[in-house]
Enzyme design. Structure first.
Site, PDB file in Angstrom:
ATOM      1  N   TRP A   1       0.810  -1.212   0.000  1.00 31.03           N
ATOM      2  CA  TRP A   1       0.000   0.000   0.000  1.00 31.03           C
ATOM      3  C   TRP A   1       0.852   1.275   0.000  1.00 31.03           C
ATOM      4  CZ3 TRP A   1      -4.984  -0.315  -1.262  1.00 31.03           C
ATOM      5  CH2 TRP A   1      -5.627  -1.549  -1.102  1.00 31.03           C
TER       6      TRP A   1
ATOM      7  N   ASP B   1     -31.879   0.918 -20.356  1.00 29.80           N
ATOM      8  CA  ASP B   1     -32.659   1.701 -19.399  1.00 29.80           C
ATOM      9  C   ASP B   1     -32.566   3.195 -19.711  1.00 29.80           C
ATOM     10  OD1 ASP B   1     -34.078   1.936 -16.728  1.00 29.80           O
ATOM     11  OD2 ASP B   1     -32.313   3.192 -16.368  1.00 29.80           O
TER      12      ASP B   1
ATOM     13  N   GLU C   1     -36.185   1.296 -23.383  1.00 24.56           N
ATOM     14  CA  GLU C   1     -37.148   1.814 -22.420  1.00 24.56           C
ATOM     15  C   GLU C   1     -37.403   3.281 -22.779  1.00 24.56           C
ATOM     16  OE1 GLU C   1     -37.879   2.465 -17.635  1.00 24.56           O
ATOM     17  OE2 GLU C   1     -36.060   3.128 -18.629  1.00 24.56           O
TER      18      GLU C   1
END
Length: 696
Positions: free
Chosen positions: A102, A354, A409
């Protein structure tokens, strides 16, 4: 200024002269489009120009739309690691995680042209990979101001919820299992009649928890097959940090939701569905993205734009989300490759797009009613960049995967949206008939049964563009969300808790609800379109509504599950509705009305509340009258002959009263009626529908 005006005029002339291969077919079919031919040609010219640019600059469409093979983080056959990102606003990028303790700046990326960055990590001296499967990683973006920002790669294939002591932002996990799932079954052939079962994996369990891919594969797919559906539409697969968003606030576009299991388990789900002959559609969200920064696309490179429009144009006022810049080259690469990723990696068979209405218009459709005036579709409010993207997406998908299915849609009714791109259309195969469920809810909420406007109902069910296929549905997930209720619960409400036993005394409320539930579904199925959709559980009249765990309900799963125990109990009436749904689908499989021309309407009697029509050789009769049954009621038939009942909502096996004799032969009479040369006489009980088929 004069020079600029001349340039604009020249461009307009060029656009209007561009060759659109099959535009004459479109204009012949709908002459009202003729005044807008120039705009249609201009849109097609934009699409054609973009396609040529991609081929010239990127080495072809295939390479451009397969960017997931190079972008993101990849482990090579030699166990080296290759990383690539697009972050035009960044000063520097770094990769850090478990693999390097890290340390944020130990592994910097190399800057390339056009805002791209790359990093290569060689294999360890012993030949092992420096980044292990299952280890956590992050991309660090250094801004021009010197800030170091933690980000997830936009191309991350697997992200997970953090442990309670590590905050709330999702974490990217390297997914490189030793044994990857290998598909055993090929994609089923595209069905001519599309019967869709809309699903959410997480709610597909009776238990108060989040369901899994494995449970869905083992427990729900067999139900779908038995019901006679041939397509599975999966919602909420693209990773979304907020479970309550129903999957529509996507944070990681390439990651299959880890709530439900691993990528390999999703692949097995799709493969098992294919083994049963089910095609699998993905509910894809390319209309907007979550505003999340730490685990989303928002401000990935530290700027307000990157993948999105900057400023107000990049914000959706109602959805509180970010809006893509569809003109941006790298955004197109990202989104188009996203479609290819799900087709290739997971073997999906198509997509339900969508929020298409929000994409098509600069207004995002907010506060805008669409009257059908063509000026609403071909004026300055239309977002040509989005139209061009949708044309490109559909064109690419249909070129690479001829059997693919795409569904829009769209509530606006954009003309030619579901016509081929070669005609100047949007290229979709179907659009959702979104006015139909709204009409049913309006009738149930606002009108007494005797006040239903039969003519208006028929108009709603049949009002669709000629030669543009529509998916009809009585209710979807939208109608079941908290604040609303399922159709069954609108009609039967609290009595569903006490009077659904087959052993209890009959209730007028339950009788009405059961009868209308079957009638509503059959007339929607048979009259409303060229495809049919049902939301998970509604086939058996699922009670109540949908509400995901949240602070407002004490994180309860009570309404975020499917109560399969209700339909599986033979002592409850739910199985009657379930059985009728299956019979309806199997009858369509036998006669194929969804793949035939729209129905011929012969009767819509306002006073009697009777509707009759024929489609695919079948005769459908509906008596919506709440009290009156009709003997010797004349019905028009398409061809002379002997007819018999092949489906009856009043059949006792479907919880009805058994008022129709299925052994009756109905003989045609040479008496014209309803526009047909022949007719016959039937008994039409109140609140009953039935289907007649010729048997000689």
């Amino acid at each position: 200024m004069e020079s600029k005006t001349k340039e604009t005029e020249v461009n307009k002339q060029v656009d209007e002269c561009v060759i659109v291969p099959d535009i004459e077919k479109l204009l012949e079919r709908d002459t009202y489009l003729k005044p807008h031919e120039g705009e249609i040609r201009r849109r097609y010219a934009r699409f054609e120009k973009l396609k040529k640019q991609i081929c010239q600059c990127e080495g072809g469409i295939d390479k451009f739309t397969s960017a997931y093979k190079s972008f993101g983080i990849h482990i090579g056959e030699d166990n080296s690691v290759s990383c690539k990102e697009w972050a035009p606003g960044a000063r520097q990028l770094y990769l850090y995680g478990d693999f390097n303790g890290w340390e944020k700046k130990r592994n910097p990326y190399e800057k390339l042209d056009f805002g791209k960055w790359q990093l290569h990590l060689p294999a360890n001296p012993d030949g092992t990979c420096p980044i292990k499967h299952g280890s956590k990683i992050k991309v660090v973006v250094e801004t021009e101001d010197g800030l170091l920002l933690d980000r997830l790669s936009p191309w991350a294939a697997y992200v997970v919820q953090p442990p309670p002591n590590e905050g709330c932002a999702y974490q990217q996990v390297v997914w490189n299992p030793q044994h990857k799932y290998e598909f055993k079954h090929s994609r089923p052939k595209r069905p001519n009649s599309l019967r869709i079962y809309e699903c959410h994996v997480g709610i597909a369990t009776t238990e108060g928890k989040i369901g899994s891919y494995k449970e869905f594969r083992e427990n729900v797919i067999p139900r779908i097959v038995k019901l006679g559906y041939n397509a599975l539409q999966l919602m909420a697969i693209m990773e979304h940090a907020y479970y309550g968003s129903f999957g529509y606030q996507v944070t990681s576009f390439y990651a299959a939701s880890s709530r439900f299991g691993t990528p390999e388990e999703l692949k097995e789900l799709v493969d098992v569905a294919h083994s049963h002959g089910l095609i699998v559609l993905l509910d894809v969200v390319h209309s907007h993205a979550s505003k999340n920064v730490l685990d989303g696309l928002n401000r990935f490179d530290g700027t307000d734009s990157c993948f999105f429009h900057g400023g107000v144009r990049g914000q959706h006022a109602l959805w509180d989300s970010r809006l893509f810049d569809y003109q941006n080259w790298e955004v197109l690469r990202f989104l188009l490759s996203n479609l290819r990723w799900y087709m290739e990696e997971y073997q999906f068979d198509g997509f339900r797009f969508d929020g298409v209405t929000s994409m098509l218009y600069h207004s995002r459709g907010i506060g805008q009613g669409f009257s059908g005036d063509y000026e609403e579709y071909f004026g300055l409010n239309t977002d040509t960049d989005a139209v061009c993207y949708l044309m490109m997406a559909n064109n690419i998908l249909h070129e690479f995967y001829p059997d693919v299915i795409t569904i829009a849609e769209d509530v606006s009714g954009m003309p030619a949206l579901c016509r081929p791109v070669s005609e100047g259309g949007g290229g979709f195969d179907y659009r959702l008939g979104m006015a139909i469920p709204d009409k049913w809810i309006q009738l149930l909420k606002e009108y007494k049964d005797e006040d239903w406007d039969i003519g208006n109902l028929v108009h709603t069910l049949t009002n669709r563009r000629w030669m543009e296929k529509t998916i009809a549905y009585a209710e979807s997930h939208d109608q079941a969300l908290v604040g609303d209720k399922t159709i069954a619960f609108w009609m039967m409400d609290k009595e569903m808790y006490t009077n659904m036993s087959v052993l209890s005394q009959s209730s007028p409320v339950i009788d009405r609800g059961m009868a209308l539930h079957k009638m509503i579904r059959l007339i929607t199925h048979a009259l409303g379109g060229e495809g049919y959709l049902n939301f998970i559980g509604n086939e058996f009249g699922h009670p109540e509504w949908l509400d995901f765990p949240r602070v407002g309900n004490n994180e309860s799963f009570h309404y975020a599950r499917r109560q399969w125990n209700l339909v599986d109990n033979p002592l409850l009436k739910y199985h009657y509705l379930n059985d009728f749904d299956a019979a309806m689908n199997h009858l369509e499989e036998q006669y194929g009305w969804l793949q035939k021309d729209p129905a011929y309407m012969s009767t819509k009697h306002e006073g009697d509340k009777v509707i009759s029509f024929d489609r695919a050789g079948l005769v459908f009769v509906f008596n919506f009258n709440s009290t009156k049954s009709y003997t010797d009621y004349r019905i028009a038939i398409p061809t002379a002959g002997k007819y018999r009942i092949v489906l009856d909502s009043d059949d006792k096996k479907f919880g009805g009263h058994g008022r129709l004799d299925h052994n009756t032969d109905f003989f045609s009479l040479e008496e014209p009626f309803g526009g047909h040369p022949n007719s016959l006489m039937v008994y039409a009980p109140c609140r009953t529908c039935f289907v007649l088929a010729r048997v000689d």
